[in-house]
Write a protein that holds these residues in place. Structure first.
Motif, PDB file in Angstrom:
ATOM      1  N   GLU A  95     113.696 -76.575  -5.762  1.00 14.24           N
ATOM      2  CA  GLU A  95     114.002 -75.529  -4.796  1.00 14.24           C
ATOM      3  C   GLU A  95     115.444 -75.035  -4.922  1.00 14.24           C
ATOM      4  O   GLU A  95     115.870 -74.172  -4.154  1.00 14.24           O
ATOM      5  CB  GLU A  95     113.730 -76.037  -3.378  1.00 14.24           C
ATOM      6  N   ASP A  96     116.192 -75.650  -5.867  1.00 17.32           N
ATOM      7  CA  ASP A  96     117.581 -75.279  -6.116  1.00 17.32           C
ATOM      8  C   ASP A  96     118.412 -75.345  -4.835  1.00 17.32           C
ATOM      9  O   ASP A  96     119.193 -74.438  -4.531  1.00 17.32           O
ATOM     10  CB  ASP A  96     117.667 -73.884  -6.749  1.00 17.32           C
ATOM     11  N   ASN A  97     118.225 -76.444  -4.094  1.00 15.77           N
ATOM     12  CA  ASN A  97     118.981 -76.605  -2.860  1.00 15.77           C
ATOM     13  C   ASN A  97     119.224 -78.080  -2.585  1.00 15.77           C
ATOM     14  O   ASN A  97     118.894 -78.950  -3.400  1.00 15.77           O
ATOM     15  CB  ASN A  97     118.246 -75.952  -1.686  1.00 15.77           C
ATOM     16  N   TYR A  98     119.812 -78.344  -1.432  1.00 15.74           N
ATOM     17  CA  TYR A  98     119.983 -79.711  -0.939  1.00 15.74           C
ATOM     18  C   TYR A  98     119.170 -79.865   0.342  1.00 15.74           C
ATOM     19  O   TYR A  98     118.980 -78.902   1.090  1.00 15.74           O
ATOM     20  CB  TYR A  98     121.453 -80.018  -0.661  1.00 15.74           C
ATOM     21  N   ILE A  99     118.710 -81.092   0.582  1.00 14.39           N
ATOM     22  CA  ILE A  99     117.908 -81.386   1.763  1.00 14.39           C
ATOM     23  C   ILE A  99     118.598 -82.473   2.583  1.00 14.39           C
ATOM     24  O   ILE A  99     118.996 -83.510   2.033  1.00 14.39           O
ATOM     25  CB  ILE A  99     116.493 -81.851   1.371  1.00 14.39           C
ATOM     26  N   VAL A 100     118.752 -82.228   3.869  1.00 18.69           N
ATOM     27  CA  VAL A 100     119.315 -83.223   4.787  1.00 18.69           C
ATOM     28  C   VAL A 100     118.365 -83.342   5.979  1.00 18.69           C
ATOM     29  O   VAL A 100     118.228 -82.399   6.763  1.00 18.69           O
ATOM     30  CB  VAL A 100     120.727 -82.822   5.281  1.00 18.69           C
ATOM     31  N   HIS A 101     117.713 -84.489   6.100  1.00 16.19           N
ATOM     32  CA  HIS A 101     116.748 -84.698   7.167  1.00 16.19           C
ATOM     33  C   HIS A 101     117.284 -85.700   8.195  1.00 16.19           C
ATOM     34  O   HIS A 101     117.402 -86.902   7.905  1.00 16.19           O
ATOM     35  CB  HIS A 101     115.422 -85.206   6.595  1.00 16.19           C
ATOM     36  N   TYR A 102     117.597 -85.203   9.368  1.00 19.17           N
ATOM     37  CA  TYR A 102     118.047 -86.039  10.483  1.00 19.17           C
ATOM     38  C   TYR A 102     116.799 -86.618  11.148  1.00 19.17           C
ATOM     39  O   TYR A 102     116.041 -85.902  11.798  1.00 19.17           O
ATOM     40  CB  TYR A 102     118.860 -85.211  11.470  1.00 19.17           C
ATOM     41  N   THR A 103     116.593 -87.921  10.976  1.00 22.94           N
ATOM     42  CA  THR A 103     115.301 -88.542  11.283  1.00 22.94           C
ATOM     43  C   THR A 103     115.395 -89.474  12.485  1.00 22.94           C
ATOM     44  O   THR A 103     116.290 -90.324  12.546  1.00 22.94           O
ATOM     45  CB  THR A 103     114.793 -89.310  10.052  1.00 22.94           C
ATOM     46  N   LYS A 104     114.441 -89.322  13.412  1.00 16.63           N
ATOM     47  CA  LYS A 104     114.409 -90.156  14.621  1.00 16.63           C
ATOM     48  C   LYS A 104     113.025 -90.788  14.798  1.00 16.63           C
ATOM     49  O   LYS A 104     112.006 -90.189  14.468  1.00 16.63           O
ATOM     50  CB  LYS A 104     114.678 -89.324  15.884  1.00 16.63           C
ATOM     51  N   THR A 105     113.030 -91.994  15.352  1.00 17.75           N
ATOM     52  CA  THR A 105     111.808 -92.657  15.810  1.00 17.75           C
ATOM     53  C   THR A 105     112.143 -93.382  17.106  1.00 17.75           C
ATOM     54  O   THR A 105     113.174 -94.067  17.185  1.00 17.75           O
ATOM     55  CB  THR A 105     111.282 -93.659  14.777  1.00 17.75           C
ATOM     56  N   GLY A 109     116.587 -80.577   8.242  1.00 18.43           N
ATOM     57  CA  GLY A 109     115.322 -80.976   8.844  1.00 18.43           C
ATOM     58  C   GLY A 109     115.562 -81.855  10.050  1.00 18.43           C
ATOM     59  O   GLY A 109     116.301 -82.844   9.977  1.00 18.43           O
ATOM     60  N   ALA A 110     114.968 -81.476  11.185  1.00 17.25           N
ATOM     61  CA  ALA A 110     114.942 -82.354  12.348  1.00 17.25           C
ATOM     62  C   ALA A 110     113.605 -83.076  12.303  1.00 17.25           C
ATOM     63  O   ALA A 110     112.549 -82.456  12.477  1.00 17.25           O
ATOM     64  CB  ALA A 110     115.076 -81.547  13.640  1.00 17.25           C
ATOM     65  N   ILE A 111     113.631 -84.376  12.020  1.00 19.05           N
ATOM     66  CA  ILE A 111     112.405 -85.145  11.801  1.00 19.05           C
ATOM     67  C   ILE A 111     112.183 -86.087  12.974  1.00 19.05           C
ATOM     68  O   ILE A 111     113.095 -86.796  13.394  1.00 19.05           O
ATOM     69  CB  ILE A 111     112.474 -85.961  10.500  1.00 19.05           C
TER      70      ILE A 111
END
Length: 250
Positions: free
Chosen positions: A117-127, A240-242
């Motif tokens: 996707e030629d990008n960076y991914i940052v997923h802020y993950t909660k449980t 990403g808000a996970i």
């Protein structure tokens, strides 16, 4: 021989494209979302994957891993142990619950470069985990860059229940955010009738609220996606808000 190599290369490219088409999810999966006094210590796995199709990606050591309880944050980064998940780098840890209440586990990863996707991914993950049938602060935001705040209690739900959440970006509702939804197909027993059904999608309304009914028991992941207002090495960043929730059968 040349035709064979070309065909093999084409197949590899096609497979890579197919895998990259699946939704990415930061994964923070405990043994259970409801802890009883009889078993106070539970295991957790932290990974990065396509949870329904069970394709893994490497998770390097997160920038942050902590738990929020009773208004206090506790750093758990030092408790992580290197592990493998779907043949890729991942981490495990255990946590002992000494007091009743609601515990929100949170992971902020190191930015993941995605060549497809030629990008960076940052997923802020909660449980969110309930200990000893307690916890009333499940609708309170953590105040991180982006997150899903539940509008439905995020534990003790039956499969088929409707789940609602509000997406926040920089502390404000994010209207019309696209939310990807997948079931953690842990034993790979389920097969989607069509490829488009691997990842479900819903759109937030004008107030940043989304609604989804989870038809199967198990862990369901919600990924609310927005573009960051900054770049890394000149490339765009997917925020990403996970949020992961567990649904139970009767």
């Amino acid at each position: 021989m040349k035709k064979t190599l070309v065909s093999l290369f084409t197949a590899i490219v096609f497979f890579a494209a197919a895998v990259s088409a699946y939704a990415h999810f930061g994964m923070l999966i405990p043994e259970t979302s409801i802890v009883s006094p009889a078993k106070k210590t539970i295991e957790m796995e932290l990974s990065f994957a396509h949870p329904f199709e069970m394709h893994g990606m490497d998770l390097v050591k997160p920038k942050k891993f902590s738990v929020y309880h009773d208004g206090k944050e506790t750093d758990l980064l030092s408790t992580l142990k290197q592990n493998k998940f779907l043949d890729h780098s991942a981490f495990t840890t255990s946590y002992k619950f000494n007091r009743p209440g609601m515990y929100t586990f949170y992971m902020e990863p190191t930015p993941y470069p995605e060549p497809a996707e030629d990008n960076y991914i940052v997923h802020y993950t909660k449980t969110i985990v309930s200990a000893f049938d307690e916890g009333e602060d499940w609708k309170k935001p953590l105040g991180v860059k982006t997150e899903i705040v539940p509008l439905t209690r995020p534990w003790g739900n039956y499969a088929g229940n409707v789940f609602q959440g509000i997406v926040l970006l920089d502390g404000k509702p994010a209207p019309y955010t696209r939310v990807e939804v997948e079931l953690y197909n842990k034993d790979s027993k389920l097969k989607a009738p069509h490829e488009c059904m691997v990842t479900q999608e819903v759109l937030c309304d004008g107030n940043g609220v989304f609604t989804f009914a989870c038809p199967k028991p198990g862990w369901w992941g919600f990924a609310a996606l927005n573009d960051a207002d900054y770049k890394i090495e000149g490339k765009s960043v997917e925020l990403g808000a996970i949020l992961w929730i567990q649904m139970f059968s009767y």
